[in-house]
Design a protein around this motif. Structure first.
Motif, PDB file in Angstrom:
ATOM      1  N   ASP A 128      18.748  -8.422 116.240  1.00  0.00           N
ATOM      2  CA  ASP A 128      18.692  -9.837 115.906  1.00  0.00           C
ATOM      3  C   ASP A 128      19.795 -10.122 114.872  1.00  0.00           C
ATOM      4  OD1 ASP A 128      18.052 -12.052 114.311  1.00  0.00           O
ATOM      5  OD2 ASP A 128      15.953 -11.961 114.915  1.00  0.00           O
ATOM      6  N   ALA A 129      20.586 -11.173 115.114  1.00  0.00           N
ATOM      7  CA  ALA A 129      21.721 -11.443 114.218  1.00  0.00           C
ATOM      8  C   ALA A 129      21.256 -11.755 112.803  1.00  0.00           C
ATOM      9  CB  ALA A 129      22.527 -12.603 114.779  1.00  0.00           C
ATOM     10  N   ILE A 130      20.170 -12.534 112.703  1.00  0.00           N
ATOM     11  CA  ILE A 130      19.664 -12.885 111.367  1.00  0.00           C
ATOM     12  C   ILE A 130      19.166 -11.633 110.657  1.00  0.00           C
ATOM     13  CG2 ILE A 130      17.926 -14.202 110.102  1.00  0.00           C
ATOM     14  CD1 ILE A 130      18.038 -16.265 112.326  1.00  0.00           C
ATOM     15  N   GLU A 131      18.475 -10.769 111.408  1.00  0.00           N
ATOM     16  CA  GLU A 131      17.960  -9.537 110.802  1.00  0.00           C
ATOM     17  C   GLU A 131      19.127  -8.674 110.315  1.00  0.00           C
ATOM     18  OE1 GLU A 131      15.573  -7.198 113.413  1.00  0.00           O
ATOM     19  OE2 GLU A 131      15.229  -5.655 111.909  1.00  0.00           O
ATOM     20  N   SER A 132      20.184  -8.604 111.113  1.00  0.00           N
ATOM     21  CA  SER A 132      21.347  -7.816 110.713  1.00  0.00           C
ATOM     22  C   SER A 132      21.931  -8.357 109.415  1.00  0.00           C
ATOM     23  CB  SER A 132      22.426  -7.868 111.801  1.00  0.00           C
ATOM     24  OG  SER A 132      21.930  -7.337 112.992  1.00  0.00           O
ATOM     25  N   GLU A 133      22.030  -9.673 109.333  1.00  0.00           N
ATOM     26  CA  GLU A 133      22.596 -10.285 108.136  1.00  0.00           C
ATOM     27  C   GLU A 133      21.687 -10.036 106.930  1.00  0.00           C
ATOM     28  OE1 GLU A 133      23.208 -14.474 108.494  1.00  0.00           O
ATOM     29  OE2 GLU A 133      24.300 -14.618 106.591  1.00  0.00           O
ATOM     30  N   THR A 134      20.386 -10.162 107.168  1.00  0.00           N
ATOM     31  CA  THR A 134      19.423  -9.936 106.080  1.00  0.00           C
ATOM     32  C   THR A 134      19.578  -8.527 105.515  1.00  0.00           C
ATOM     33  OG1 THR A 134      17.841 -11.449 107.093  1.00  0.00           O
ATOM     34  CG2 THR A 134      16.957  -9.866 105.518  1.00  0.00           C
ATOM     35  N   LEU A 135      19.620  -7.562 106.410  1.00  0.00           N
ATOM     36  CA  LEU A 135      19.685  -6.177 105.943  1.00  0.00           C
ATOM     37  C   LEU A 135      21.044  -5.859 105.309  1.00  0.00           C
ATOM     38  CD1 LEU A 135      17.721  -4.435 108.830  1.00  0.00           C
ATOM     39  CD2 LEU A 135      16.908  -5.098 106.564  1.00  0.00           C
ATOM     40  N   ALA A 136      22.071  -6.542 105.793  1.00  0.00           N
ATOM     41  CA  ALA A 136      23.389  -6.337 105.178  1.00  0.00           C
ATOM     42  C   ALA A 136      23.385  -6.847 103.735  1.00  0.00           C
ATOM     43  CB  ALA A 136      24.456  -7.057 105.998  1.00  0.00           C
ATOM     44  N   VAL A 137      22.777  -8.015 103.539  1.00  0.00           N
ATOM     45  CA  VAL A 137      22.693  -8.557 102.173  1.00  0.00           C
ATOM     46  C   VAL A 137      21.813  -7.650 101.307  1.00  0.00           C
ATOM     47  CG1 VAL A 137      21.910 -10.499 100.773  1.00  0.00           C
ATOM     48  CG2 VAL A 137      23.127 -10.919 102.917  1.00  0.00           C
ATOM     49  N   LEU A 138      20.728  -7.174 101.888  1.00  0.00           N
ATOM     50  CA  LEU A 138      19.843  -6.276 101.127  1.00  0.00           C
ATOM     51  C   LEU A 138      20.616  -5.037 100.663  1.00  0.00           C
ATOM     52  CD1 LEU A 138      17.024  -5.408 100.107  1.00  0.00           C
ATOM     53  CD2 LEU A 138      16.607  -4.422 102.376  1.00  0.00           C
ATOM     54  N   ASP A 139      21.429  -4.491 101.541  1.00  0.00           N
ATOM     55  CA  ASP A 139      22.205  -3.310 101.155  1.00  0.00           C
ATOM     56  C   ASP A 139      23.127  -3.613  99.973  1.00  0.00           C
ATOM     57  OD1 ASP A 139      21.089  -1.512 102.853  1.00  0.00           O
ATOM     58  OD2 ASP A 139      22.576  -1.760 104.439  1.00  0.00           O
ATOM     59  N   ILE A 140      23.677  -4.814  99.963  1.00  0.00           N
ATOM     60  CA  ILE A 140      24.559  -5.190  98.842  1.00  0.00           C
ATOM     61  C   ILE A 140      23.742  -5.330  97.549  1.00  0.00           C
ATOM     62  CG2 ILE A 140      26.022  -7.047  97.953  1.00  0.00           C
ATOM     63  CD1 ILE A 140      26.914  -7.513 100.880  1.00  0.00           C
ATOM     64  N   VAL A 141      22.583  -5.963  97.659  1.00  0.00           N
ATOM     65  CA  VAL A 141      21.736  -6.117  96.466  1.00  0.00           C
ATOM     66  C   VAL A 141      21.356  -4.740  95.915  1.00  0.00           C
ATOM     67  CG1 VAL A 141      19.539  -6.996  95.582  1.00  0.00           C
ATOM     68  CG2 VAL A 141      20.833  -8.338  97.240  1.00  0.00           C
ATOM     69  N   ARG A 142      21.109  -3.818  96.811  1.00  0.00           N
ATOM     70  CA  ARG A 142      20.685  -2.476  96.372  1.00  0.00           C
ATOM     71  C   ARG A 142      21.758  -1.752  95.565  1.00  0.00           C
ATOM     72  NH1 ARG A 142      17.923  -0.652 102.046  1.00  0.00           N
ATOM     73  NH2 ARG A 142      15.757  -1.059 101.494  1.00  0.00           N
ATOM     74  N   LYS A 143      22.964  -2.178  95.718  1.00  0.00           N
ATOM     75  CA  LYS A 143      24.050  -1.511  94.991  1.00  0.00           C
ATOM     76  C   LYS A 143      24.242  -2.105  93.596  1.00  0.00           C
ATOM     77  CE  LYS A 143      26.616   0.124  99.032  1.00  0.00           C
ATOM     78  NZ  LYS A 143      25.685  -0.265 100.097  1.00  0.00           N
ATOM     79  N   LEU A 144      23.531  -3.165  93.278  1.00  0.00           N
ATOM     80  CA  LEU A 144      23.629  -3.757  91.934  1.00  0.00           C
ATOM     81  C   LEU A 144      22.903  -2.860  90.935  1.00  0.00           C
ATOM     82  CD1 LEU A 144      22.844  -7.502  92.799  1.00  0.00           C
ATOM     83  CD2 LEU A 144      25.087  -6.444  92.496  1.00  0.00           C
ATOM     84  N   PRO A 145      23.225  -2.987  89.657  1.00  0.00           N
ATOM     85  CA  PRO A 145      22.491  -2.221  88.635  1.00  0.00           C
ATOM     86  C   PRO A 145      20.982  -2.496  88.724  1.00  0.00           C
ATOM     87  CG  PRO A 145      24.417  -3.283  87.674  1.00  0.00           C
ATOM     88  CD  PRO A 145      24.301  -3.802  89.076  1.00  0.00           C
ATOM     89  N   ASP A 146      20.186  -1.493  88.328  1.00  0.00           N
ATOM     90  CA  ASP A 146      18.730  -1.568  88.492  1.00  0.00           C
ATOM     91  C   ASP A 146      18.125  -2.884  88.020  1.00  0.00           C
ATOM     92  OD1 ASP A 146      18.829   0.918  89.499  1.00  0.00           O
ATOM     93  OD2 ASP A 146      17.752   1.914  87.861  1.00  0.00           O
ATOM     94  N   ALA A 147      18.456  -3.261  86.796  1.00  0.00           N
ATOM     95  CA  ALA A 147      17.792  -4.437  86.198  1.00  0.00           C
ATOM     96  C   ALA A 147      18.084  -5.690  87.013  1.00  0.00           C
ATOM     97  CB  ALA A 147      18.262  -4.624  84.764  1.00  0.00           C
ATOM     98  N   TYR A 148      19.325  -5.828  87.457  1.00  0.00           N
ATOM     99  CA  TYR A 148      19.684  -7.016  88.224  1.00  0.00           C
ATOM    100  C   TYR A 148      19.049  -6.958  89.611  1.00  0.00           C
ATOM    101  CZ  TYR A 148      23.377  -7.250  84.669  1.00  0.00           C
ATOM    102  OH  TYR A 148      24.069  -7.280  83.496  1.00  0.00           O
ATOM    103  N   ARG A 149      19.090  -5.771  90.194  1.00  0.00           N
ATOM    104  CA  ARG A 149      18.575  -5.609  91.548  1.00  0.00           C
ATOM    105  C   ARG A 149      17.081  -5.965  91.618  1.00  0.00           C
ATOM    106  NH1 ARG A 149      17.449   0.382  92.763  1.00  0.00           N
ATOM    107  NH2 ARG A 149      19.517   0.565  91.885  1.00  0.00           N
TER     108      ARG A 149
END
Lengths: 198, 335
Positions: A128-149
């Protein structure tokens, strides 16, 4: 008496009059210490109240650290651990921070036990295109420092307000505000979007 | 950047943040409360009493099990504020409510009920609630008016609250139920799930969602708390309205405002709109959750129960069959 949930729909509004315990997700537990004491004495209903109030915080913490497919199972494991070890909690007011630590430790154990422990396994979207986009954004958020993430996931995934995040995590509202602001700024940079002009 | 919106969604929405909320909100999930193990009891330290204590423990366990299995025919009630009444008797601090008795709170009183051994119900001011039944595996209250908050730790299906406009079956955890004098009600689920049934109509309400109930039409369509007021208004109109023009406008609003995360609402509405309007709802739901393999558009448009259930299963909220396994049979109005 004042209501806590009022849904004005252009029809007769329904209110929960006189209630101190309502479905309002931003409410604080009226007496956290008493609730924790009740759990220590074996009161499972009291624990269910804690679960209802803290489950979204734990979901957000785990979502930032383990694959999406395993988050729900780990949420339950974290609460079972908390229930069985709640006698170890010396300061009931620190329940949120204590529970968050259990969640972070559980996520660490999960990754340690994984076959490929170095990197978090990439999420596998179902096509699903939306699901792909969601998980892509999630992966980016996961790379933020702990407190921000963690703070951003509580806000953007779980729908918690800044006040609620502060109440559950034990952080000051000022710290939460800073985490949200800086985390959002970093996320925008990672996503390559410019902040909206006021 | 609009910090107010980022903080608590106040002020004008920041488009980037709003988009991220829509996108990431799809990952929101509240798993049900797990079955809890027995908490560690404090262990005796003196070996000499080992056999005696073990024997005593066995006796207590057996006694406790028998007690649990019998489930007391009356529940403990505590006054939280003011002076609630059970029947005509004023409750000073603690008391018991038996099957058939009614607990009444006035504008200044509040009470807490221990639901057998499976949870508790907090009864708000200006509420009347009657204990209908309590036995192993089945505990039922009738909420005649007012508000209660239930927190239940039993397996799904054991705790039921009936009102004039719906029967709420707990599928594990916490919710608030309000009903007006005329039977109009509102359910808001904070954790777990609740099934609402009435006169052949059912609504499956997950955590974070609410549903209205109507005294003659039964449960309405669930919507998540982040749905805006216009969306909620439109859902209300489609559930309970009868004016064709207003319903058409409401459908337009729902379709226009349906966002990621509103799949539960769209799924319910497919059954509740006229046949001519189903196409558009099916399209809107398919935009959010793809129709599973084996489900045909034709079957959905004909409201084929199996096809709709398969699509529900794809929403990621548990199997439809699981919900129904525990949901109470669909009753008529409460007597």
């Amino acid at each position: 008496m004042a209501h806590a949930l009022e849904l004005a729909c252009g029809h007769r509004p329904l209110t929960y009059p006189g209630s101190s315990r309502t479905a309002d997700p931003t409410r604080a537990i009226p007496d956290l210490a008493a609730t924790v004491r009740a759990v220590v004495s074996g009161d499972q209903a009291a624990f269910a109240r804690l679960y209802a109030d803290y489950v979204r915080m734990i979901h957000a913490i785990l979502l930032g650290r383990v694959p999406h497919r395993d988050v729900d199972d780990l949420v339950q494991e974290v609460f079972i651990t908390a229930y069985t070890r709640i006698r170890e909690l010396r300061n009931a007011a620190a329940f949120g921070g204590w529970l968050a630590t259990i969640a972070r430790n559980r996520a660490t154990d999960y990754r340690r036990q994984a076959r490929e422990p170095v990197e978090l396994p990439a999420e596998l979207p179902g096509g699903d295109a939306i699901e792909s986009e969601t998980l892509a954004v999630l992966d980016i958020v996961r790379k933020l420092p702990d407190a921000y993430r963690e703070t951003l996931l509580m806000r953007l995934v779980e729908g918690m307000t800044g006040d609620e995040i502060a109440a559950r995590t034990g952080l000051t509202p000022g710290s939460v505000r800073v985490n949200l602001h800086r985390g959002m700024k970093m996320l925008r940079e990672q996503l390559g979007v410019e902040p909206a002009q006021p | 950047m609009n910090d107010d919106y980022l903080w608590n969604r106040s002020g004008p929405p920041d488009p980037d943040i709003h988009r991220l909320e829509q996108l990431l909100g799809r990952l929101r999930s509240v798993p049900p409360l797990p079955h809890l193990p027995e908490a560690d009891a404090e262990r005796p330290r003196r070996r000499g009493y080992g056999v005696l204590l073990a024997t005593a423990a066995i006796v207590l366990v057996v006694a406790g099990t028998c007690r649990t299995m019998r489930a007391p025919a009356a529940w403990e009630v505590a006054s939280v504020a003011g002076q609630p009444r059970i029947g005509s008797a004023t409750l000073a601090r603690r008391g018991r409510i038996a099957v058939g008795e009614t607990l009444v709170t006035d504008s200044a009183s509040q009470a807490r009920i221990n639901v057998s051994t499976i949870g508790e119900v907090t009864v708000d001011p200006d509420t009347r609630v009657r204990l209908v039944a309590t036995r192993q595996g089945h505990h039922q209250l009738a909420l005649e008016r007012g508000t209660l908050h239930a927190v239940i730790t039993a397996p799904p299906g054991q705790f039921i609250v009936s009102t004039r406009s719906a029967t709420a079956t707990d599928l594990g955890c916490a919710y608030t139920l309000h009903v007006d004098e005329d039977g109009t009600g509102l359910l808001s689920v904070t954790a777990g799930w609740v099934a609402l049934t009435f006169n052949g109509r059912e609504s499956l309400v997950p955590a974070g969602a609410s549903s209205r109930t109507h005294p003659t039409l039964g449960p309405g369509t669930p919507w998540y708390a982040d749905a805006d007021e216009q969306f909620q208004d439109a859902v209300y109109e489609l559930d309970f309205g009868s004016d064709a023009a207003r319903r058409a406008g409401a459908l337009h609003t729902v379709l226009e405002r349906a966002e990621a995360g509103h799949a539960v609402t769209l799924w319910h509405l497919i059954r509740r709109v006229d046949a001519a309007d189903r196409d558009a709802l099916v399209d809107a739901l398919a935009d959010q959750v793809a129709m599973p393999a084996g489900v045909t558009r034709e079957a959905v448009l004909k409201l084929d129960a199996a096809a709709l259930d398969q699509w529900w299963n794809a929403l990621g909220l548990g199997e439809a069959g699981w919900w129904r396994k525990f949901a109470a049979p669909m009753p008529g109005p409460q007597q």
